[in-house]
Structure formats: C-alpha cells, structure tokens
Scaffold this active site. Structure first.
Site, PDB file in Angstrom:
ATOM      1  CG  HIS A   1       2.266   2.900 -28.792  1.00  0.00           C
ATOM      2  ND1 HIS A   1       2.262   2.201 -30.102  1.00  0.00           N
ATOM      3  CD2 HIS A   1       0.830   3.073 -28.679  1.00  0.00           C
ATOM      4  CE1 HIS A   1       1.106   1.622 -30.229  1.00  0.00           C
ATOM      5  NE2 HIS A   1       0.224   1.984 -29.585  1.00  0.00           N
TER       6      HIS A   1
ATOM      7  CE  LYS B   1       1.823  -0.191 -26.211  1.00  0.00           C
ATOM      8  NZ  LYS B   1       1.459  -1.038 -25.494  1.00  0.00           N
TER       9      LYS B   1
END
Length: 349
Positions: free
Chosen positions: A232, A236
């Site tokens: 990601h 994140k």
C-alpha cells in the site's frame, strides 16, 4: 480496466509449479526475492494456470424496479473528509451518477473555513466546534440527506454519535475507531447506516467467496504453509484489514498463520521495481498476494487482488448510498448494513 484508466484486477487461481522456487516479478519479469522462503510471481505472464470457480447463490431476490432509487432522484450527500483523496474520488463518482453534492463538509480545526473545489463545486469545510448546528441546518434543507464519512480513525466514534444525535443516515468508509461502540451508537439512535471498512465491490465479493469456502470446507488446507504480501501507499502504516480478513478465512481452512507474519511493502522504489505497481499509483494502491504451499511442496495456490487508484472504492460507496436511500424510503426494518448487503441486493450500476 476501471474508469479513468484506473485498474482493479482480482484473480484466483491454482498455480502448477514449474520450478521448486517462486518469485515476485515486476512488469519486466525481473525476479527479486522478498524474504519469502521461495519466490512468488506477483505481476507478469503466469503460465499453466487453472481457474478455480467459486459459485455464490444470492440469498435475496431482486426487488421490483419501481422500488429502486434512480441516481440523482432527490438524494443529496454530504462528504465529510472532502479534502482527502478518497473524499474527492467519492464526490466525482457521485457527481457522475447524478447525485446532488451538498456544498458543506466537516474537517479538522486546521481546515475550518477552507473551500475545496471538486467537479466545479465549491465545498465549504467546517471545523469541529460548529458541527451539530451545521449538520442540523443541512439536514433540514436536504431531507433525503445521506452523509458519507471518509475522515480519520480517531473521528469515527464522535462522528457517528453526531449523526445519530441529529438523526442523519450515513455511509461509513473510514476504518478504525471503537467498532463495538460504533455499532452500539447506530443501534441506539435507530438511524440507517452502511458501515464497511472495504467499499470495493469486487474485493468484497472475493472476501465473501473466501468466507463461504472457509465455512463449507473447514480444514481443507490443513498442513499448508501460507505467505502473505500486501503493498500500500507509504502513508498506510498498519497491515491491511482486508488481508487480515482473508487470513482469518485461511485459518478456518486449517492454515496456521500469525498476523504479524504479513509482509508489508511500503517503500515506493520496491513497489515499482519489485511488486510491479505503476509509478503513477504508488500514492494510492492495494496489491495483495496470498501464497499457499502443501507440506511436501508439490502443490501451491495463489490468491491475488490488485487495485490501482481509488475509483473502485468510490463507485462502491455511491452504490452504498443508493442502496441505503432505497432502504430508507421503504422503511426497512433492518437499519445497519454492510457491503455484503449491498452486493446481495444486486441493483448496482
């Protein structure tokens, strides 16, 4: 290929090993080990793949077309967190669907008073101190209002309590917060809501299929080893909730695996060169790979779903809004829903 050139791919396949090792590879098929015992192919041409078909029966029948909510038919949405990338993506998707966008949003203290322009619409952001007064006023002006929440985890519970106090239905895509408290708030306020940390319809369908398999075939993968990689954007920091949900299904299927074994890829250079994430989507993507190997190493399975951009989540959010509007109009007895309910309805665009 999704709208605006954004890509969302999901594949489930049985991979017949042609080599005792497996590898991650980029779009140029460059083989680079990432700390796995073997190597796993993430992107590129995969040969000798046998499809695994998972059949799902629908538990509900379609409602009559006359009961459905046509896009733009009196529905208004207020997108809280409109200054963020996800909030903007939802506004664009809702605007394309003909849903009215309320020119009001909630944000942080620092964002208060700012104007965000999306799709030619100017949206005024209000800070925390005036939220109840503003929301009550907006709800009075737009009686078929549905709030869409894409804020931050720390705001989840306070926001839900505000929506409940004013009586405004909402779609919650924000993750985190005290989820038990969240559901209790909605139940006690008796408002309608769709709550789901995963709004991508196709990803949710994949999760549902995994749930069905784990429930109907417990222990089917007993003894198999599992390797999980998820990539990601660098912002994140925690492990994907979707990955954890899939791993939970594998655990029910008999696989022994600890959540802290998930391999998190957050370095942009590695994401581009090794994982195969397109450079333009490094700041917004979700690539997941689950690799299973039999005890004697003669059989392997790979489950993979890759998402570039945010359109898949934005489109799913708009479907959730239309779904919720229909439930409100029909005065449905059930009031709290998730994306599985939206999928089962079968009336998506």
């Amino acid at each position: 290929m999704a709208a605006n050139g954004l890509m969302a791919a999901s594949s489930v396949f049985l991979h017949r090993p042609v080599h005792p090792h497996f590898s991650f590879s980029s779009r140029t098929n460059q083989m680079v080990p990432l700390g796995f015992k073997g190597r796993v192919s993430f992107i590129g041409n995969v040969k000798r793949c046998f499809p695994v078909v998972l059949s799902m029966g629908k538990s509900e029948t379609f409602e009559e077309a006359g009961n459905s909510v046509a896009p733009g038919n009196g529905i208004s949405i207020m997108v809280n967190g409109c200054s963020g990338k996800m909030g903007k993506a939802v506004i664009k998707a809702a605007d394309s669907a003909g849903v009215n966008i309320v020119p009001t949003s909630f944000g942080s203290v620092e964002e208060a008073g700012q104007t965000v322009e999306v799709c030619g619409k100017e949206i005024l952001v209000h800070g925390p101190t005036e939220r109840e007064k503003v929301l009550s006023s907006v709800f009075e002006k737009y009686p078929e209002l549905i709030v869409v929440d894409y804020t931050i985890p720390s705001a989840v519970n306070d926001n839900a309590e505000l929506y409940g106090k004013v009586g405004v239905p909402f779609v919650m895509g924000t993750t985190g917060g005290d989820r038990t408290r969240l559901y209790k708030t909605v139940e006690e306020s008796k408002i309608y809501a769709v709550i789901s940390p995963q709004m991508g319809k196709q990803v949710v369908a994949f999760l549902a299929a995994m749930e069905i398999m784990s429930e109907q075939f417990p222990g089917a993968f007993a003894g198999y080893s599992l390797e999980v990689m998820e990539s990601h954007q660098a912002s994140k920091l925690d492990a994907s909730g979707t990955a954890k949900a899939v791993i939970s299904c594998f655990q029910k299927l008999g696989v022994s695996y600890d959540m802290d074994q998930i391999q998190l890829i957050r370095d942009p250079k590695q994401q581009i060169e090794v994982v195969g994430v397109p450079e333009e989507h490094v700041s917004g993507h979700a690539f997941h790979l689950y690799h299973l190997t039999s005890p004697d190493k003669t059989v392997s399975f790979e489950f993979q779903h890759n998402v570039c951009g945010r359109s898949i989540y934005a489109e799913g959010t708009v479907d959730a809004v239309l779904f919720l509007a229909k439930k409100i109009r029909s005065k449905a007895e059930k009031r709290i829903y998730n994306m599985i309910d939206v999928l089962r309805e079968g009336n998506m665009r």
